[in-house]
Scaffold this motif. Structure first.
Motif, short mmCIF file in Angstrom:
data_model
loop_
_atom_site.label_atom_id
_atom_site.label_comp_id
_atom_site.label_asym_id
_atom_site.label_seq_id
_atom_site.Cartn_x
_atom_site.Cartn_y
_atom_site.Cartn_z
N THR A 241 2.09 27.78 -43.05
CA THR A 241 3.42 27.28 -42.81
C THR A 241 3.61 26.42 -42.06
O THR A 241 4.23 25.65 -41.73
N LEU B 241 8.76 28.61 -55.35
CA LEU B 241 8.58 28.78 -54.16
C LEU B 241 9.71 28.66 -52.67
O LEU B 241 9.39 29.13 -51.86
N GLU B 242 10.26 27.90 -53.37
CA GLU B 242 11.92 26.92 -52.30
C GLU B 242 12.47 28.26 -51.23
O GLU B 242 12.73 28.65 -50.68
N ASP C 242 5.48 23.57 -41.17
CA ASP C 242 6.87 23.56 -40.23
C ASP C 242 6.70 22.46 -38.99
O ASP C 242 7.70 21.80 -38.33
N LEU D 276 3.82 24.95 -51.79
CA LEU D 276 4.36 24.23 -51.91
C LEU D 276 4.68 23.03 -51.46
O LEU D 276 4.71 21.62 -52.10
N ASP E 91 11.67 31.76 -52.41
CA ASP E 91 10.65 32.73 -51.67
C ASP E 91 10.93 31.60 -50.06
O ASP E 91 10.91 33.00 -49.26
N GLU E 92 10.91 30.50 -49.97
CA GLU E 92 11.09 30.19 -48.40
C GLU E 92 11.96 30.27 -47.38
O GLU E 92 11.94 30.93 -46.52
N GLU F 230 12.03 34.25 -46.43
CA GLU F 230 11.56 34.77 -45.79
C GLU F 230 12.32 34.53 -44.28
O GLU F 230 12.08 35.06 -42.82
N GLN F 231 12.56 32.81 -44.33
CA GLN F 231 13.22 32.25 -42.88
C GLN F 231 15.05 33.40 -43.12
O GLN F 231 14.62 33.70 -41.63
#
Length: 458
Positions: A126, A69-70, A130, A2, A72-73, A76-77
């Motif tokens: 990742t 991808l955002e 962060d 990303l 997906d992120e 996941e979060q």
């Protein structure tokens, strides 16, 4: 990935802007001449328009990938949040509101700034990304409180941690006393020169000797003064094993050392740089030069030279000076000097002295130390002591500091593995940009020099 795609998007947008500028430039001449495009101009225009369309398609493709991808992120979060909520199912938990939390990167903390920077850039970690983004927000919020800017440091998560910015001048090396006492401004982005307009000669008035006659008419003229943007940078090569396997964080050592040396170099830049459009206070063209020549200098004689420097600023700038800068050895010379009766000429201000030459505040090796002729005195170890014919002279600077502007960006640091990959090493780089406007008002600066400023005898 990303982070990589976002970097590609930035490059694509910049390339599109350049192509659009080229396309518009083809229309400049026809527009000015109020005519249509000739065959050559039509060909050039179509070629650049096709290139813009191709770049738009590339941008759309990148945008779609980034959006996926955002998403997906985000999923996941959210999954991690749900897992955390249900991990302790059946247990009684209390709702907690976080009102404050420690900085992401702090002295004695468990996370390493350089290690995260390396893992984020080289491995796409990742969690490291962060933490770096959280650090950016922390530093940005704090700098906003200080009226500074992170504009120059926005190219990725490369803003050094807040504790480094707080502490980088309070180290064993000399600090940046003079640099911190002139007028600060955030460095504008996107330029290598900062030019300011200046009135060269002004208008004029005169008495009208008789009625119905022409009054004084004098046209003003203008010029400009420029300050070039300088880059102050340093680097350190360290083993990759040190970043990945060391039980201690190297941030506290490496960042502090690089930042401390940056503080010294910036201060020296403000005091003694001698390049065109980058002149430090000691080398400003047209300043008030006061010569003190004496084989056996005394504080009493030097006192009158400081007074001369003050009055020359009054006379030439028509406004008062506000600060005096000198080397710690020169102030020490003042503090140990005695009158003919053996009484000190400089005494602590707490003693409510009368009829003294100067009053001193706290005893420090750099910073504010007292007053002399009504002006605050600051000592700075970065003022050179190797000047003059005998290379043993220092200088006293009297200045109206608000007339000197220091434009400074936000320090940045980066890591590179590829340049040293053959030896399994990582290059750490620290740098910043600065520009100094010291020649706006040359008569705002007085410098006392000469053989009377040789190394004092104690």
């Amino acid at each position: 990935m990303l982070a990589y795609l976002r970097k590609q998007m930035t490059a694509a947008l910049e390339a599109r802007a350049a192509l659009k500028t080229e396309m518009d430039s083809v229309l400049t001449a026809p527009t000015a001449e109020n005519r249509g495009l000739n065959d050559d101009e039509v060909a050039k225009f179509n070629e650049r328009r096709d290139a813009v369309k191709a770049k738009d398609a590339e941008i759309e493709e990148l945008s779609a990938k980034i959006k996926d991808l955002e998403e997906d992120e985000a999923r996941e979060q959210r999954a991690a949040e749900v897992l955390a909520e249900h991990r302790q199912a059946g247990e009684r938990r209390e709702r907690v509101t976080v009102t404050s939390e420690p900085e992401t990167y702090r002295k004695g903390g468990q996370t390493s700034y350089f290690r995260d920077l390396f893992r984020a850039q080289q491995r796409g970690d990742t969690d490291a990304m962060d933490r770096l983004r959280r650090n950016d927000r922390e530093v940005g919020d704090e700098l906003q409180k200080r009226a500074l800017t992170t504009t120059d440091g926005s190219a990725g998560e490369f803003v050094p941690p807040l504790w480094m910015i707080n502490d980088y001048v309070a180290l064993a090396r000399a600090g940046r006393v003079v640099a911190d006492q002139v007028a600060p401004q955030p460095l504008p982005a996107g330029t290598d020169t900062i030019s300011l307009p200046k009135v060269a000669t002004g208008t004029a008035t005169a008495e009208q000797t008789s009625q119905n006659t022409a009054v004084q008419n004098t046209d003003a003229t203008s010029t400009s003064v420029s300050a070039a943007v300088a880059t102050i940078a340093g680097q350190q090569v360290i083993p990759q094993q040190l970043l990945e396997q060391s039980p201690i964080n190297m941030d506290g050592i490496l960042l502090a050392d690089l930042a401390a040396d940056y503080a010294v170099k910036l201060d020296t830049f403000v005091i003694n740089n001698n390049a065109a459009s980058k002149r430090g206070l000691l080398n400003v063209t047209g300043l008030n030069a006061i010569t003190y020549t004496d084989a056996s200098p005394t504080v009493g004689e030097a006192y009158s030279k400081v007074g001369d420097g003050i009055q020359q600023i009054h006379t030439g700038r028509l406004l008062p000076p506000d600060k005096i800068f000198m080397h710690p050895r020169r102030w020490a010379w003042y503090t140990v000097s005695l009158d003919t009766a053996g009484r000190p000429l400089v005494v602590p201000s707490a003693n409510l002295p009368q009829n003294v030459l100067a009053a001193m505040s706290d005893v420090v090796s750099e910073g504010f130390v007292g007053t002399l002729q009504g002006l605050p005195v600051y000592v700075d170890p970065n003022i050179p002591t190797n000047l003059g014919a005998g290379t043993n002279e220092d200088r006293i600077i009297v200045a109206r500091s608000s007339d000197v502007i220091l434009f400074e960006g936000t320090p940045r640091s980066e890591t590179f593995r590829e340049t040293k990959a053959d030896q399994l090493s990582v290059l750490l780089r620290f740098y910043n940009y600065a520009a100094l406007h010291s020649e706006r008002y040359p008569k705002s600066i007085s410098v006392i020099a000469g053989t009377g400023m040789i190394a004092p005898v104690f």
